[in-house]
Structure formats: structure tokens, C-alpha cells
Design an enzyme around this catalytic site. Structure first.
Site, PDB file in Angstrom:
ATOM      1  N   CYS A  77      -1.782   5.900  -1.141  1.00 49.62           N
ATOM      2  CA  CYS A  77      -2.439   4.793  -0.450  1.00 49.62           C
ATOM      3  C   CYS A  77      -3.278   3.958  -1.419  1.00 49.62           C
ATOM      4  O   CYS A  77      -2.749   3.367  -2.344  1.00 49.62           O
ATOM      5  CB  CYS A  77      -3.230   5.287   0.750  1.00 49.62           C
ATOM      6  N   HIS A 177       0.803   7.946   3.474  1.00 47.10           N
ATOM      7  CA  HIS A 177      -0.074   9.117   3.413  1.00 47.10           C
ATOM      8  C   HIS A 177       0.772  10.379   3.500  1.00 47.10           C
ATOM      9  O   HIS A 177       1.161  10.792   4.593  1.00 47.10           O
ATOM     10  CB  HIS A 177      -1.086   9.081   4.560  1.00 47.10           C
ATOM     11  N   GLU A 179      -0.147  13.344   3.229  1.00 46.31           N
ATOM     12  CA  GLU A 179      -0.874  14.425   3.900  1.00 46.31           C
ATOM     13  C   GLU A 179      -0.805  14.359   5.421  1.00 46.31           C
ATOM     14  O   GLU A 179      -1.083  15.351   6.093  1.00 46.31           O
ATOM     15  CB  GLU A 179      -2.339  14.431   3.438  1.00 46.31           C
TER      16      GLU A 179
END
Length: 195
Positions: A77, A177, A179
């Protein structure tokens, strides 16, 4: 394996920690030059605004350190955007690892900016993406993007095609992202940690 998450004033780090916990990866969260240089893998995540994030990096000398690293580095990001040459956000000079400028999405009637939510990526050209299905869905939240360029190793379409991932030498970067991108994001993180 010694993995470091770079500590700076960018949010969403807790999500990265949770993702690494889920896959059983040990890590340290630090802005120590010594610890970062000694790491086997470096993760440079973040959510935030380019000019304030770069100011923080410069205060601690991390803007000089990160481009010098020789181990695998993964930016996500705002981390990816700060690895580029310049960002239109705050008219910010960045680290220049990738020789491309980050630009705001152009206005398009009926299309909202930021680009927020799940979208598919395609055109894979990185070992980090070998285990992903074609047009895997990943999660984005951003108003600025790197255009498709020589370093693009995955593309996404929103208003215009843009770089979903960049790669140069030991530097890897994802606009999405990892994650919070479910199975696809976890596979990218696992591939990075196994390098």
C-alpha cells in the site's frame, strides 16, 4: 528466519502482525537500522499519507537505508508508493527504488475514489504470485496509483489499468493489502517468506 516489519508512522501494522501470526512467522517490529540490516526479510507496510510518512522516514534515515537493503523487501500500500520516485499526494519526493511516479486516479463519472474493496489482478510476472489462481481477488484501499510500467508484475483495472504489484531486483511491492486479502494475500506473504 529473521523477519522485520519496519516501524514508522503508518497505520494498519497490527493487521500485518496478525497475518504473520496466522502463518506462524516470527518477526520484530522496529526502526533500528542495525536490526533492519540484519534481517533475512523486510516488510514495509502501511496506510497513510505520503508526505508525512516520508518526513518520518527522513527523520530516522530510513529513506536512505531502505533503498540500500540487499535482502528481499516487500512494501505494501503506502509502502509501495513510497518506494516509487514521486507521489502526487502532497507533491512528495519518495525513495526512487521504482522509477515511476504515483498519480491520483483520474476523475471518472459515476466512479468513486478511493478505490476501495475487492478487485482482481492479472498479468502475473513474479514468483510471489505462482500459487495464485488467474485473476485472484485482493483488497485495495487507495486514491493514488502507480501506472503500468516496466516494473509491473501484476495489473488491476479501476478507471484505468494500474500496477497492482511492482518488482525490481530484491524489491517487491503490492498496492493491495496482502494482510487482509484472504487466501490470495496469505499466499503472497508465504511466498515472500519462503524466498
Amino acid at each position: 528466519m529473521n523477519t522485520v516489519i519496519i516501524k514508522y508512522n503508518a497505520g494498519n501494522v497490527q493487521s500485518v502482525m496478525y497475518a504473520l501470526d496466522r502463518i506462524g512467522a516470527a518477526y520484530a517490529y522496529t526502526d533500528s537500522e542495525e536490526a533492519i540490516r540484519a534481517a533475512d526479510k523486510v516488510i514495509f507496510p502501511g496506510v497513510g499519507e505520503a508526505s508525512s510518512a516520508m518526513a518520518y522516514l527522513k527523520e530516522r534515515g530510513l529513506d536512505r537505508l531502505i533503498p540500500e537493503l540487499r535482502q528481499p523487501v516487500l512494501g505494501t500500500c503506502i509502502g509501495m508508493q513510497l518506494m516509487c520516485r514521486h507521489s502526487d499526494e502532497g507533491d512528495t519526493d519518495c525513495m526512487g527504488i521504482f522509477d515511476v511516479n504515483v498519480e491520483r486516479f483520474p476523475a471518472a463519472e459515476g466512479v468513486k475514489v478511493p478505490h476501495m474493496g475487492w478487485n482482481s489482478i492479472y498479468g502475473y510476472r513474479s514468483a510471489l504470485l505462482n500459487d495464485l489462481p488467474e485473476e485472484a481477488f485482493v483488497y485495495f484501499v487507495h486514491s493514488y496509483r502507480a501506472p503500468v510500467c516496466d516494473y509491473t508484475v501484476a495489473t488491476c483495472d479501476y478507471i484505468t489499468p494500474f500496477s497492482a504489484m511492482l518488482q525490481k531486483d530484491n524489491f517487491y511491492a503490492a498496492q493491495f493489502h496482502c494482510e487482509i486479502s484472504g487466501d490470495a494475500g496469505q499466499k503472497v506473504l508465504e511466498a515472500f517468506l519462503k524466498m
